[in-house]
Design an enzyme around this catalytic site. Structure first.
Site, mmCIF file in Angstrom:
data_model
loop_
_atom_site.group_PDB
_atom_site.id
_atom_site.type_symbol
_atom_site.label_atom_id
_atom_site.label_comp_id
_atom_site.label_asym_id
_atom_site.label_seq_id
_atom_site.Cartn_x
_atom_site.Cartn_y
_atom_site.Cartn_z
ATOM 1 N N HIS A 107 0.892 -1.134 0.195
ATOM 2 C CA HIS A 107 0.032 -0.081 0.548
ATOM 3 C C HIS A 107 0.803 1.151 -0.135
ATOM 4 C CE1 HIS A 107 -3.562 -2.199 0.939
ATOM 5 N NE2 HIS A 107 -3.750 -2.875 2.234
ATOM 6 N N ARG A 129 -9.675 2.223 -6.162
ATOM 7 C CA ARG A 129 -11.290 1.908 -5.921
ATOM 8 C C ARG A 129 -12.136 3.687 -5.369
ATOM 9 N NH1 ARG A 129 -13.776 -2.301 -0.411
ATOM 10 N NH2 ARG A 129 -15.859 -2.042 -1.564
ATOM 11 N N TYR A 193 -11.518 -0.983 -8.337
ATOM 12 C CA TYR A 193 -12.246 -2.374 -8.236
ATOM 13 C C TYR A 193 -14.138 -2.324 -8.880
ATOM 14 C CZ TYR A 193 -14.593 -3.864 -4.350
ATOM 15 O OH TYR A 193 -15.804 -5.197 -3.523
ATOM 16 N N SER A 228 -14.138 -15.216 -7.280
ATOM 17 C CA SER A 228 -16.121 -14.842 -6.782
ATOM 18 C C SER A 228 -15.604 -14.327 -4.963
ATOM 19 C CB SER A 228 -16.934 -15.386 -7.212
ATOM 20 O OG SER A 228 -17.192 -17.010 -5.895
ATOM 21 N N MET A 232 -14.498 -16.548 -2.272
ATOM 22 C CA MET A 232 -13.315 -16.211 -1.223
ATOM 23 C C MET A 232 -13.725 -15.755 0.794
ATOM 24 S SD MET A 232 -11.128 -13.558 -3.385
ATOM 25 C CE MET A 232 -9.815 -12.988 -2.678
ATOM 26 N N ARG A 245 -15.548 -9.014 3.138
ATOM 27 C CA ARG A 245 -16.253 -8.198 4.265
ATOM 28 C C ARG A 245 -18.333 -7.702 3.552
ATOM 29 N NH1 ARG A 245 -19.681 -2.903 5.449
ATOM 30 N NH2 ARG A 245 -18.612 -2.468 3.495
ATOM 31 N N LYS A 246 -18.207 -7.386 2.589
ATOM 32 C CA LYS A 246 -19.378 -7.100 1.858
ATOM 33 C C LYS A 246 -18.640 -7.087 0.448
ATOM 34 C CE LYS A 246 -23.684 -5.021 2.673
ATOM 35 N NZ LYS A 246 -24.622 -4.703 3.264
HETATM 36 P P1 A3P Z 1 -15.798 -3.954 1.639
HETATM 37 O O1 A3P Z 1 -14.564 -3.569 2.427
HETATM 38 O O2 A3P Z 1 -16.591 -2.968 1.171
HETATM 39 O O3 A3P Z 1 -16.304 -5.654 1.787
HETATM 40 P P2 A3P Z 1 -8.140 -4.767 0.293
HETATM 41 O O4 A3P Z 1 -8.005 -6.376 0.188
HETATM 42 O O5 A3P Z 1 -7.528 -3.692 -0.171
HETATM 43 O O6 A3P Z 1 -8.669 -5.007 1.743
HETATM 44 O O7 A3P Z 1 -10.052 -4.602 -0.005
HETATM 45 C C1 A3P Z 1 -10.605 -4.859 0.920
HETATM 46 C C2 A3P Z 1 -12.330 -5.145 0.049
HETATM 47 O O8 A3P Z 1 -12.486 -5.537 -1.204
HETATM 48 C C3 A3P Z 1 -13.444 -5.422 0.970
HETATM 49 O O9 A3P Z 1 -14.189 -5.036 0.308
HETATM 50 C C4 A3P Z 1 -13.600 -6.746 0.125
HETATM 51 O O10 A3P Z 1 -14.775 -7.261 0.692
HETATM 52 C C5 A3P Z 1 -13.016 -7.181 -1.176
HETATM 53 N N1 A3P Z 1 -13.522 -8.044 -2.077
HETATM 54 C C6 A3P Z 1 -12.161 -9.097 -1.554
HETATM 55 N N2 A3P Z 1 -12.525 -9.843 -2.108
HETATM 56 C C7 A3P Z 1 -13.555 -9.870 -3.423
HETATM 57 C C8 A3P Z 1 -13.959 -10.363 -4.166
HETATM 58 N N3 A3P Z 1 -14.016 -11.688 -3.933
HETATM 59 N N4 A3P Z 1 -15.189 -9.521 -5.253
HETATM 60 C C9 A3P Z 1 -15.612 -8.521 -4.723
HETATM 61 N N5 A3P Z 1 -15.006 -7.652 -2.768
HETATM 62 C C10 A3P Z 1 -13.946 -8.635 -2.678
#
Ligand code: A3P
Length: 284
Positions: A107, A129, A193, A228, A232, A245-246
């Site tokens: 990051h 994103r 994203y 997907s 995951m 998370r979402k």
């Molecule tokens: P949310 O908290 O909005 O759900 P990072 O990997 O950079 O930490 O980013 C995390 C974000 O990416 C989280 O967002 C997570 O749910 C989302 N994410 C991870 N895997 C994903 C997937 N396969 N499809 C869509 N979103 C995903």
């Protein structure tokens, strides 16, 4: 490097690492290994693939898909297995024996990457994103992980978007990358994203072409399906519920008040006035 407590608008604090005036997450082992101090001199190979993003932009998602695209086969490895931020581990030792091509995540901004990046010119996948969903995702992230933070959303939005927390300001981060892309000869592909949510197959085809990987459409589809969100999220990793998370575009609507949203739009206009970059906040 020192541990610091950073306050939100109500005085609730979260624990971060301060290094050279920049803030980083207090990731396991980072204080002991002094990894941030060693990052500039970390060895880079020309065939490394770097996944660079502001936190919560979908880094894990991209990393998993790239890992499988490169391997050319699906495997049963647990999601997240082998995923580690460069600033989270003992870079030289941790990655030293990884077979090429290594897929490295970070990051940190372009100018904080190991110095050899400018010489070895590895391919960089830069993930973006929209800042509203990033802020919601980051709030949930800090509430559930070891930041010792008990604050409320209403007190978190302003300092977060103004760059008080880890890695600083989302606006500075994306603007820096736009400048870097104009001047560097290090190959960089931007992936977004919201675009991945719209059509992940299309985006992964772009990634494969950029990386010079020749894979059948069937295989690219299999990779996308395998990674997907639902798949995951089923991971047995203890962090799965936090990291996955979402997984939606537009969850910010469930969090931002009308006033917060107007303030954020205003901030965006002001901060991005010299940067013609647009983001989608919904796919409808
Ligand atoms: P949310 O908290 O909005 O759900 P990072 O990997 O950079 O930490 O980013 C995390 C974000 O990416 C989280 O967002 C997570 O749910 C989302 N994410 C991870 N895997 C994903 C997937 N396969 N499809 C869509 N979103 C995903």
């Amino acid at each position: 490097m020192e541990l610091i407590r950073v306050a939100d608008d109500a005085g609730d604090e979260l624990t971060l690492v301060n290094y050279n005036g920049r803030k980083y997450p207090n990731l396991p082992g980072c204080m002991e290994t002094k990894v941030l101090e060693r990052l500039p001199s970390a060895e880079i190979r020309s065939d490394d693939i770097l996944v660079c993003s502001f936190p919560k932009s979908g880094t894990h998602w991209v990393w998993e898909m790239v890992r499988l695209l490169v391997a050319g086969q699906l495997d049963r490895a647990e999601f997240g297995n082998g995923f580690n931020l460069m600033e989270n581990c003992n870079v030289g030792d941790y990655y030293k024996d990884f077979p090429s091509p290594r897929i490295l995540n970070t990051h940190v901004g372009f100018n904080e990457l190991p110095e050899q990046v400018k010489v070895k010119k590895p391919k960089i996948l830069y993930v973006t994103r929209n800042p509203k969903d990033v802020t919601v995702s980051y709030y949930n992230h800090v509430k559930k992980l070891a930041y010792n933070y008990t604050g409320e959303w209403k007190n978190f939005v302003r300092p977060s978007l103004e760059g008080k927390f880890e890695y600083g300001s989302w606006f500075d981060y994306v603007k820096d990358w736009e400048e870097v892309k104009k001047t560097t000869d290090v190959p960089i592909l931007t992936i977004n994203y919201e675009d991945m949510q719209e059509n992940v197959f299309r985006e992964m085809k772009k990634v494969a072409a950029f990386l010079g990987i020749n894979r059948s459409d069937e295989f690219v589809k299999e990779v996308c399906d395998h990674c997907s969100f639902a798949s995951m999220q089923k991971s047995r990793s203890p962090f799965a519920k936090v990291m996955y998370r979402k997984g939606e575009v537009g969850d910010w609507k469930n969090w931002f008040t009308v006033a917060q949203n107007e303030w954020c739009d205003h901030l965006f206009k002001e901060k991005m006035k010299d940067c013609p970059l647009e983001f989608r906040y919904s796919l409808k």
